[in-house]
Write a protein that holds these residues in place. Structure first.
Motif, PDB file in Angstrom:
ATOM      1  N   ASN A 126       0.823  -1.211   0.000  1.00  0.00           N
ATOM      2  CA  ASN A 126       0.000   0.000   0.000  1.00  0.00           C
ATOM      3  C   ASN A 126       0.854   1.258   0.000  1.00  0.00           C
ATOM      4  OD1 ASN A 126      -2.532  -1.209  -0.122  1.00  0.00           O
ATOM      5  ND2 ASN A 126      -2.624  -1.457   2.091  1.00  0.00           N
ATOM      6  N   LEU A 166      -6.162  -2.167  -3.931  1.00  0.00           N
ATOM      7  CA  LEU A 166      -6.231  -0.984  -4.785  1.00  0.00           C
ATOM      8  C   LEU A 166      -6.136  -1.341  -6.270  1.00  0.00           C
ATOM      9  CD1 LEU A 166      -3.849   1.349  -2.747  1.00  0.00           C
ATOM     10  CD2 LEU A 166      -6.342   1.349  -2.726  1.00  0.00           C
ATOM     11  N   TYR A 167      -5.665  -2.545  -6.560  1.00  0.00           N
ATOM     12  CA  TYR A 167      -5.425  -2.956  -7.943  1.00  0.00           C
ATOM     13  C   TYR A 167      -6.295  -4.131  -8.358  1.00  0.00           C
ATOM     14  CZ  TYR A 167      -1.439   0.122  -7.635  1.00  0.00           C
ATOM     15  OH  TYR A 167      -0.646   1.215  -7.477  1.00  0.00           O
ATOM     16  N   PRO A 178       1.048  -3.421  -6.925  1.00  0.00           N
ATOM     17  CA  PRO A 178      -0.131  -4.272  -7.064  1.00  0.00           C
ATOM     18  C   PRO A 178      -0.030  -5.678  -6.471  1.00  0.00           C
ATOM     19  CG  PRO A 178       1.010  -4.119  -9.153  1.00  0.00           C
ATOM     20  CD  PRO A 178       1.693  -3.161  -8.217  1.00  0.00           C
ATOM     21  N   ASN A 184      -2.876  -6.416  -3.920  1.00  0.00           N
ATOM     22  CA  ASN A 184      -3.248  -5.143  -3.309  1.00  0.00           C
ATOM     23  C   ASN A 184      -4.674  -4.807  -3.733  1.00  0.00           C
ATOM     24  OD1 ASN A 184      -3.532  -2.444  -2.558  1.00  0.00           O
ATOM     25  ND2 ASN A 184      -1.375  -1.994  -2.940  1.00  0.00           N
ATOM     26  N   LYS A 220       2.440   1.617  -3.275  1.00  0.00           N
ATOM     27  CA  LYS A 220       1.466   1.567  -4.373  1.00  0.00           C
ATOM     28  C   LYS A 220       1.848   0.507  -5.410  1.00  0.00           C
ATOM     29  CE  LYS A 220       0.123   6.378  -3.746  1.00  0.00           C
ATOM     30  NZ  LYS A 220       0.702   6.522  -2.450  1.00  0.00           N
TER      31      LYS A 220
END
Length: 137
Positions: A102, A131-132, A107, A129, A105
């Protein structure tokens, strides 16, 4: 984002292969630092681009906090790799790699424990992750 799901899977496969080679040569029972140095050499031999002992930046309310957090490897700016040489994997190790992913950033992450009999079956785990997640849909 310059990669696909297949790119990430291929990269994880390559790094796992390098870790298996190190484990096959050394076996379990050594310090994490030994495996780190050997995996670093194996990645170089395989011409896999990486950063070792990368200092992780932490931003908190407008300032950069020097927390001295370091991830073992950042591979091709897409994959965080954390190494362990422990008899028991603890939940904090998962929290650690997810936090690194995280903060950077990134994946995908790979947690590798060299203190096992069969590194392929019991010594590695891949993390995605959140976020991905769109990459994996």
């Amino acid at each position: 984002m310059n990669y696909t799901k297949q790119d990430l899977k291929d990269l994880v496969y390559q790094v796992n292969g390098a870790a298996i080679e190190v484990h096959k040569s050394l076996g379990p029972g050594l310090l994490e630092s030994v495996y780190h140095k050997c995996l670093k050499h194996e990645l170089e031999l395989r011409k896999i681009n990486f950063q070792s002992e990368l200092l992780i930046p932490i931003q908190y309310k407008g300032i950069e906090v020097n927390a001295e957090l370091r991830c073992d490897f950042l591979i091709e700016e897409k994959l965080v790799v954390e190494l362990k040489s422990v008899t028991e994997m603890k939940p904090i190790f998962e929290a650690q790699i997810l936090s690194y992913m995280n903060l950077l950033k990134i994946p995908i992450g790979l947690l590798i424990n060299f203190n096992v009999t069969n590194i392929y079956k019991e010594g590695q785990k891949t993390y995605i992750n959140n976020l991905y997640n769109q990459i994996w849909d």
